[in-house]
Design a protein around this motif. Structure first.
Motif, PDB file in Angstrom:
ATOM      1  N   VAL A   1       0.869  -1.202  -0.134  1.00  0.00           N
ATOM      2  CA  VAL A   1      -0.067  -0.033  -0.046  1.00  0.00           C
ATOM      3  C   VAL A   1       0.881   1.193  -0.121  1.00  0.00           C
ATOM      4  N   PRO A   2       0.695   2.111  -0.881  1.00  0.00           N
ATOM      5  CA  PRO A   2       1.901   3.281  -1.072  1.00  0.00           C
ATOM      6  C   PRO A   2       1.345   4.223   0.096  1.00  0.00           C
ATOM      7  N   ASP A   3       2.557   4.941   0.730  1.00  0.00           N
ATOM      8  CA  ASP A   3       2.171   5.695   1.768  1.00  0.00           C
ATOM      9  C   ASP A   3       1.087   6.612   1.697  1.00  0.00           C
ATOM     10  N   GLU A   4       0.899   7.214   0.462  1.00  0.00           N
ATOM     11  CA  GLU A   4       0.023   8.353   0.302  1.00  0.00           C
ATOM     12  C   GLU A   4      -1.269   7.749   0.369  1.00  0.00           C
TER      13      GLU A   4
ATOM     14  N   PRO B   1      -3.648   7.249   4.647  1.00  0.00           N
ATOM     15  CA  PRO B   1      -4.653   8.293   5.267  1.00  0.00           C
ATOM     16  C   PRO B   1      -6.054   7.637   4.684  1.00  0.00           C
ATOM     17  N   ARG B   2      -6.284   7.325   3.404  1.00  0.00           N
ATOM     18  CA  ARG B   2      -7.420   7.070   2.850  1.00  0.00           C
ATOM     19  C   ARG B   2      -8.191   5.884   3.542  1.00  0.00           C
ATOM     20  N   LEU B   3      -7.237   4.959   3.528  1.00  0.00           N
ATOM     21  CA  LEU B   3      -7.565   3.430   4.432  1.00  0.00           C
ATOM     22  C   LEU B   3      -7.900   3.813   5.847  1.00  0.00           C
TER      23      LEU B   3
ATOM     24  N   GLY C   1      -5.130  -0.393  11.109  1.00  0.00           N
ATOM     25  CA  GLY C   1      -3.557  -0.393  11.135  1.00  0.00           C
ATOM     26  C   GLY C   1      -3.674  -0.862   9.509  1.00  0.00           C
ATOM     27  N   VAL C   2      -2.289  -0.329   9.014  1.00  0.00           N
ATOM     28  CA  VAL C   2      -1.804  -0.655   7.701  1.00  0.00           C
ATOM     29  C   VAL C   2      -0.650  -1.168   7.959  1.00  0.00           C
TER      30      VAL C   2
END
Lengths: 308, 139
Positions: free
Chosen positions: B96-99, B102-104, B111-112
Motif C-alpha cells: 500500500v503506497p504511503d499516500e 490516510p485514505r484507508l 492499522g496498515v
C-alpha cells in the motif's frame, strides 16, 4: 443479545452468528438462550462427516452442500478444527475449500475445539440447536476423526459419514475398532487415486463380517469430491438413510442416545467446575507438587478434594 | 468474557495470488492464541463480508498486493456496514503506497502493515485494540 425474542434474532445471518458466539462462551446467557430455543428444535436432519486429516472432508462437504442446495434444501455447515494445545489458537481453514458456496445462503461456521473438557461437544451441540431453530433442514458437521471428542460430535448426527482415502492404511486399519463402527455411510474419496478399489473392497469385506445382517448396511461409495464425481450418490444415500430412520422409527432412540450423552457431558462439566471452585490455585499447585514428588498419589488427592 | 479467543478473518481480495504473507500472518495470530479463519486468495468483497458475518469475527485482515485496494477495500467496508457487521477491527496488509494510508484510515482501517512488518508488532496491535474494544463493550 438484544431484548427481542431469541427466535426472531435468528432470522438474519448476523443474529445466528452472534447466537453461536454466545454458546461458544457458555455461562448463564447461553443457558437462557437454549432454554428459549429448545422448543423450536428437532426438525433438522444432522449429518456428521468425519475421517482422518487429508481425506478430503471439507471438499466433500462443499460438494454435498452444493448438491443439497441444488435439491432446494436449506443447508448449514459447522466445520470443526483443532485448537493448538500450546497457544489455544487455531487456523480454521475448512472454509477455504468451500468457496463454491458463497452467496448461496448456505450458512457456514468454523469452530475451534478450544480444548476444554467436554466443552467442544457442548458448544457444537448448542450451535446445532441454533441452526435447527433457525430453520435449516440439513446441517453438515465436519470434524477430524482423530480423537474421542471428535467421534462424540459425529454421534450427534442422525446420519454419520466416515470418509476414507486410498493409501492411508491397509485392511488391518479397516478392521480396527474405531470410527468405522459409527458410519452409516462410508465414502472412499479421491477415488481417482491408486488403491481406491482395494480400500473400498476392504471396507466391504469388513461389513460382511458384521453379525447384525438385518440392520442398515452402510453403503461404500467412491467419490472424487473435487470434480463432484459420485457426490450425487452420497446425497441419495443420505436421503435414503433419513427415510430408513423414519420408516424403522429410529429417530427417537437416536435422539435419546444423543441427549443421554449430552446430559452426562453437561453434568460432568458442571460438577467439575463446581468442585474446582472450592480449590484455590495455591492448594492445587501444592497437590501437584506432592504428587510429582511421589509423596502422595493422584487417587488420594482426588478423594480429598471430593471430601472437602 | 476476556478469555474468549479473538476471532480473525484473514482474506485476500482481488486477483493477485501471492498468499505467503497472509499465511505467515495467520500463523502468527494463531500462535498468539487467536482463532484465524483463513479463506485464501481471490475473494470478492461479497465473499469477505459474508464470511465476516457468519463467522462473527472480531477482526478482518485484508492482504493485497495488486494495487486494487482503493477499489476493493471501500466495497468491503460498505458491505460490512450494510450487513450490520461494522463493529469489527479492520487491518490491512500488503503493498500500500504511503499516500494511500490516510485514505484507508478514513475508511476505518485502524492499522496498515506493509512489507517488513514484524509479526510481533502486528499481534501486539491487534491484542491492544481488542483489549480497548472489550473494555468499551463492558461499559
Amino acid at each position: 443479545m438484544n431484548s427481542q425474542s431469541p427466535i426472531s434474532n435468528l432470522q438474519s445471518p448476523l443474529g445466528i452468528a452472534r447466537a453461536i458466539t454466545q454458546v461458544e462462551r457458555g455461562g448463564e446467557n447461553t443457558r437462557q438462550l437454549i432454554r428459549a430455543l429448545f422448543p423450536f428444535t428437532g426438525r433438522a436432519h444432522i449429518v456428521g462427516v468425519t475421517g482422518a486429516p487429508g481425506t478430503g472432508k471439507s471438499t466433500l462437504v462443499n460438494a454435498l452442500a452444493k448438491e443439497l442446495h441444488a435439491r432446494a434444501k436449506r443447508v448449514a455447515i459447522i466445520a470443526v478444527d483443532p485448537s493448538s494445545p500450546f497457544s489455544g489458537g487455531a487456523i480454521l481453514g475448512d472454509r477455504f475449500r468451500m468457496q463454491d458456496l458463497a452467496g448461496t445462503g448456505i450458512f457456514i461456521r468454523s469452530m475451534a475445539s478450544r480444548g476444554q473438557l467436554g466443552g467442544l461437544a457442548a458448544a457444537v451441540a448448542d450451535a446445532l440447536l441454533i441452526l435447527d431453530a433457525a430453520n435449516f433442514e440439513l446441517i453438515l458437521v465436519e470434524t477430524v476423526g482423530a480423537g474421542q471428542g471428535e467421534v462424540e460430535i459425529a454421534r450427534h448426527a442422525h446420519t454419520t459419514l466416515v470418509v476414507e482415502a486410498p493409501g492411508l492404511g491397509d485392511d488391518i486399519q479397516a478392521i480396527k475398532a474405531g470410527i468405522l463402527e459409527i458410519a452409516d455411510i462410508l465414502v472412499v474419496n479421491k477415488a481417482d487415486r491408486e488403491g481406491a478399489n482395494a480400500a473400498a473392497a476392504a471396507l466391504e469385506m469388513n461389513l460382511n463380517l458384521n453379525p447384525n445382517k438385518a440392520a442398515w448396511r452402510p453403503p461404500v461409495l467412491k467419490t472424487i469430491a473435487l470434480t463432484f464425481e459420485g457426490v450425487n450418490k452420497v446425497v441419495d444415500a443420505i436421503m435414503k438413510h433419513a427415510a430408513y430412520l423414519d420408516e424403522k422409527q429410529l429417530r427417537v432412540p437416536r435422539e435419546r442416545a444423543r441427549f443421554d450423552r449430552e446430559l452426562r457431558g453437561l453434568l460432568e462439566r458442571e460438577l467439575l467446575e463446581r468442585t474446582l471452585r472450592r480449590v484455590t490455585p495455591a492448594r492445587w499447585d501444592e497437590w501437584l507438587r506432592q504428587i510429582t514428588q511421589r509423596q502422595r498419589d493422584p487417587y488420594s488427592v482426588a478423594q480429598e478434594i471430593l471430601d472437602s | 468474557m476476556s478469555d474468549t479467543p479473538i476471532r480473525v478473518l484473514v482474506a485476500k481480495p482481488g486477483l493477485d495470488g501471492h498468499d505467503r504473507g497472509a499465511k505467515v500472518v495467520a500463523r502468527a495470530l494463531r500462535d498468539a492464541g487467536m482463532e484465524v479463519i483463513y479463506t485464501g486468495i481471490r475473494q470478492t468483497p461479497e465473499m469477505i463480508a459474508e464470511a465476516a458475518v457468519q463467522e462473527d469475527v472480531d477482526v478482518v485482515g485484508l492482504s493485497i498486493l495488486s494495487g486494487a485496494h482503493l477499489e476493493l477495500f471501500p466495497r468491503v467496508t460498505e458491505l460490512l456496514k450494510a450487513k450490520g457487521k461494522d463493529d469489527v477491527l479492520l487491518v490491512a496488509g500488503g503493498i500500500v503506497p504511503d499516500e494511500d494510508i490516510p485514505r484507508l484510515n478514513a475508511l476505518g482501517f485502524a492499522g496498515v502493515f506493509g512489507p517488513g512488518t514484524n509479526t510481533h508488532d502486528l499481534v501486539k496491535f491487534v491484542q491492544e485494540k481488542m483489549a480497548e474494544q472489550r473494555i468499551k463493550d463492558k461499559d
